[in-house]
Design a protein around this motif. Structure first.
Motif, PDB file in Angstrom:
ATOM      1  N   GLN A  10     106.574 -37.514 -11.686  1.00 21.40           N
ATOM      2  CA  GLN A  10     107.264 -36.275 -11.012  1.00 21.40           C
ATOM      3  C   GLN A  10     108.283 -35.333 -11.577  1.00 21.40           C
ATOM      4  O   GLN A  10     108.097 -34.212 -11.942  1.00 21.40           O
ATOM      5  N   VAL A  11     109.055 -35.945 -12.047  1.00 21.99           N
ATOM      6  CA  VAL A  11     109.965 -35.471 -13.435  1.00 21.99           C
ATOM      7  C   VAL A  11     109.653 -35.065 -14.706  1.00 21.99           C
ATOM      8  O   VAL A  11     109.744 -34.286 -14.820  1.00 21.99           O
ATOM      9  N   ILE A  12     108.779 -35.951 -15.008  1.00 19.35           N
ATOM     10  CA  ILE A  12     107.924 -35.761 -15.998  1.00 19.35           C
ATOM     11  C   ILE A  12     106.884 -34.255 -15.865  1.00 19.35           C
ATOM     12  O   ILE A  12     107.065 -32.960 -17.316  1.00 19.35           O
ATOM     13  N   TYR A  13     105.928 -34.746 -15.273  1.00 18.79           N
ATOM     14  CA  TYR A  13     105.360 -32.985 -14.913  1.00 18.79           C
ATOM     15  C   TYR A  13     106.330 -32.079 -14.417  1.00 18.79           C
ATOM     16  O   TYR A  13     105.899 -31.129 -15.395  1.00 18.79           O
ATOM     17  N   PHE A  14     107.074 -31.827 -13.989  1.00 17.29           N
ATOM     18  CA  PHE A  14     108.394 -30.614 -12.940  1.00 17.29           C
ATOM     19  C   PHE A  14     108.748 -30.173 -14.688  1.00 17.29           C
ATOM     20  O   PHE A  14     109.055 -28.783 -15.329  1.00 17.29           O
ATOM     21  N   ILE A  15     109.619 -31.210 -15.881  1.00 18.98           N
ATOM     22  CA  ILE A  15     109.787 -31.071 -16.601  1.00 18.98           C
ATOM     23  C   ILE A  15     109.055 -30.016 -18.258  1.00 18.98           C
ATOM     24  O   ILE A  15     108.949 -29.066 -18.376  1.00 18.98           O
ATOM     25  N   SER A  16     107.962 -30.903 -17.626  1.00 20.85           N
ATOM     26  CA  SER A  16     106.382 -30.534 -18.947  1.00 20.85           C
ATOM     27  C   SER A  16     106.603 -29.202 -18.567  1.00 20.85           C
ATOM     28  O   SER A  16     106.588 -27.600 -19.311  1.00 20.85           O
ATOM     29  N   ASP A  17     106.325 -29.105 -16.956  1.00 23.17           N
ATOM     30  CA  ASP A  17     105.785 -27.566 -16.554  1.00 23.17           C
ATOM     31  C   ASP A  17     106.697 -26.056 -16.700  1.00 23.17           C
ATOM     32  O   ASP A  17     106.150 -25.704 -17.660  1.00 23.17           O
TER      33      ASP A  17
END
Length: 129
Positions: free
Chosen positions: A78-85
């Protein structure tokens, strides 16, 4: 991670291909799951437990530590998706800024070309006299 599952499968002399067929997936897909590179679905876990007549927790060693690790992996995803977004949004903003700047530079370049042409004509007409 899935050593018990592999041992049960081998003890029953089942190939990975046979296990894949049992689960309705290919042998390579099953192999990735058995080696821990891909998760088993809930339905697949139920089929495996029924086939070997043992609780799935026993086969897959789903201890509290394992569950905790999966939870941490989900949180990290979830953190990775948030950062990538967020990065994608920043890149889009930067792209818009750069496009605007490029257009301004093109306009400046055209104005400079026009000035050069005017000066060249003046020079030519002066030389022609």
């Amino acid at each position: 991670m899935h050593k018990k599952l592999r041992k049960l499968r081998e003890d029953r002399r089942m190939s990975r291909e046979a296990m894949g067929a049992l689960l309705g997936i290919s042998q390579p897909q099953y192999q990735r799951k058995e080696t821990g590179f891909a998760p088993f679905t809930e339905a697949e876990c139920e089929i495996i437990a029924a086939h070997f007549n043992v609780p799935i927790e026993e086969i897959l060693e789903t201890s509290s530590t394992t569950k905790h690790n999966h939870h941490l992996q989900d949180d990290m995803a979830q953190v990775i998706y948030f950062i990538s977004d967020r990065l994608i949004e920043e890149i889009k903003e930067m792209n818009g800024f750069l496009k605007k700047e490029l257009l301004e530079k093109k306009e400046e370049n055209l104005k400079l070309k026009e000035q050069v042409e005017v000066l060249q004509r003046k020079l030519k007409s002066k030389n022609d006299k």
